[in-house]
Design an enzyme around this catalytic site. Structure first.
Site, short mmCIF file in Angstrom:
data_model
loop_
_atom_site.label_atom_id
_atom_site.label_comp_id
_atom_site.label_asym_id
_atom_site.label_seq_id
_atom_site.Cartn_x
_atom_site.Cartn_y
_atom_site.Cartn_z
N ARG A 19 0.84 -1.20 0.00
CA ARG A 19 0.00 0.00 0.00
C ARG A 19 0.88 1.26 0.00
NH1 ARG A 19 -5.09 2.03 -0.86
NH2 ARG A 19 -5.97 3.14 0.92
N THR A 296 -9.39 0.79 -9.06
CA THR A 296 -8.79 -0.44 -8.48
C THR A 296 -8.92 -1.64 -9.42
OG1 THR A 296 -9.44 0.46 -6.36
CG2 THR A 296 -8.94 -1.87 -6.40
N GLY A 393 -13.55 -1.21 -6.43
CA GLY A 393 -14.82 -0.54 -6.15
C GLY A 393 -14.89 0.25 -4.87
#
Ligand code: GLY
Length: 489
Positions: A19, A296, A393
């Site tokens: 991340r 994404t 999403g």
């Protein structure tokens, strides 16, 4: 950046957190004006929205530990070729680029290749990206250092300076992807393995599964108003906890045990009324005694030997911050919008947060990405891999994965049906049940009569899943994003 949940054929499981992180110069008020109000879109568009990228370090770490293809250059070469030789646009890609043209023009320091200077893109047009080809060649030849040092890093930092961003050479050099312990939970006869924080997905998913477990979903039936009402109420409660208790565990003490405690989750549902919607204003995050804690992409893969990965990776919004590194050829994320810029003020997904997810230098923003495995108990007392699943999403990822799992386990749908079936969503705030086309008007009326505010939306999420039955692998690519494919070799 993203998350990879890994399951080796020998049963070993782990997760990789690649991340993005907040830049070292980031601070909690960086998106607020003098009056401490959020400056619209500052965390969404342009250079200041960019988090320090984690994908290159993540992919290199995964390669070093697990790749059977030992030659890194061979692994990267197809990307170099694709960038240099070009790729054909699908209709959807052409439309998306056309509708973002003005933003690309406004937000970049030099016109990127994604802008068609002769008009509009159409299906079949070819985009070549020599700058990206050069970037990928340097990564191919130098590994992670090819991105975080030298020419690529110099161009990245020059882009930041030219556009008012704050990421420095030190940020790029310091970034490290992190191996994390997977989150493991039980649901009926199944074991669910997912991503721990800084994803909120794994915890919220396990919470929701536990909250609905004792109810007779199968008897009520798939998409029955009672089933949808129960899921909305479980989602409302899980997202209330998300807003207060979840953030990067390296910075904030996430009360994981408490949040996943079965007694706590049962207590959360004592206010559940099977005929009446709860008001989100009446649902607060759970309180724990431990006062110390102050667009994404997803892919699911199982190889011939049974090794599996579930990977969700993202720039956040479509085309991220819309910024392309001049001379580098690649788009930058706008992941900083996943932080809470100010308590209670919603981000682009309407999600709210507090201290747990406040901005701090080097901290990772809370994510909803939920790459997940489901195992099923077998007759020998062991467990077999049953599902590999995940979705893009934003906030809808978590609830799409929940429904995909419930559809395939409780409701007995095959993986294609479980993936295609209309979905619903609730995230505490706004206090609305979002429904896709296919949820009947009768059902909507019944939900409204229980006190829910129902909002009809187009599509939510795009599940990419594999189901294993008797050793056969069945793939399902969600038709909500028609560029996706299920492929067997
Ligand atoms: N950027 C979307 C998420 O991580 O939830």
């Amino acid at each position: 950046g993203g998350f990879m949940v890994i399951r080796m054929a020998n049963g070993e499981t782990t997760t990789l957190d690649f991340r993005e992180k907040a830049p070292l110069a980031a601070h909690p008020d960086m998106y607020l004006d003098d009056k401490k109000d959020v400056i619209p879109r500052l965390s969404i568009d342009g250079h200041l929205a960019v988090g320090v990228p984690g994908t290159v370090d993540g992919m290199v770490k995964a390669f070093e530990k697990y790749s059977q293809l030992k030659d890194f250059k061979k692994l990267v070469q197809p990307s170099v070729d694709l960038a240099n030789n070009g790729f054909q646009l699908t209709e959807r890609e052409a439309n998306n680029l056309n509708s973002n043209k003005e933003k690309f023009e406004k937000l970049n320091t030099a016109l990127p290749v994604f802008v068609n200077q002769n008009g509009a893109w159409k299906k079949g047009d070819v985009i070549t990206n020599k700058d990206l080809g050069r970037t990928m060649e340097l990564i191919r030849d130098n590994g992670e250092a090819g991105f975080s040092e030298g020419e690529v890093a110099d161009k990245f930092v020059a882009e930041m300076k030219a556009g008012g961003g704050i990421i420095t050479h030190e940020d790029l050099k310091k970034y490290e992807a992190t191996w994390r312990t997977p989150l493991i939970g039980k649901y009926k006869n199944y074991e669910v393995i997912s991503m721990a924080p800084p994803s909120s997905g794994g915890i919220a998913l396990l919470q929701m599964l536990a909250m609905v477990e004792k109810y007779p979903l199968k008897e009520w039936g798939f998409h029955d108003p009672k089933t949808i009402h129960l899921m909305a109420e479980a989602k409302r409660r899980a997202f209330a906890d998300r807003a207060t208790h979840l953030g990067d565990m390296d910075f904030f003490k996430v009360p994981m045990e408490e949040l996943l405690d079965k007694k706590y989750l049962a207590s959360r549902m004592t206010s559940f009324n099977s005929n009446q919607a709860t008001n989100s204003d009446d649902i607060l995050a759970g309180e724990f005694n431990d006062k110390e804690s102050d667009q994404t992409t997803h892919y699911s893969i199982i190889d011939a030997e049974g090794n599996a990965v579930s990977v969700t990776t993202t720039l956040n919004a479509g085309y991220g911050s819309k910024v392309v590194v001049n001379g580098g050829g690649y788009l930058l994320n706008n992941e900083m919008d996943d932080f809470s810029s100010k308590p209670g003020v919603p981000n682009a997904y309407g999600l709210v947060g507090t201290e747990a997810n406040a901005i701090a230098p080097n901290k990772r923003p809370l994510s909803s990405m939920t790459p997940t495995f489901v195992f099923k108990k077998n007759a020998q007392g062991g467990k077999d891999l049953f599902m590999v699943t995940g979705s893009p999403g934003g906030s809808r990822i978590i609830t799409a994965v929940l429904q995909n799992i419930l559809n395939a386990t409780v409701h007995g749908l095959n993986i294609a049906e479980a993936t295609h079936a209309p979905r619903m969503h609730h995230q505490w705030v706004p206090d609305q049940v979002f429904v896709e086309p296919g949820i009947s008007d009768d059902t909507v009326e019944e939900l409204e009569s229980m006190g829910h505010t129902v909002r009809k939306v187009r599509t939510m999420g795009s599940i990419q899943a594999i189901q294993v039955i008797d050793g056969y692998k069945y793939g399902a690519a969600d038709p909500r994003r028609p560029d996706a494919e299920a492929i067997g070799h």
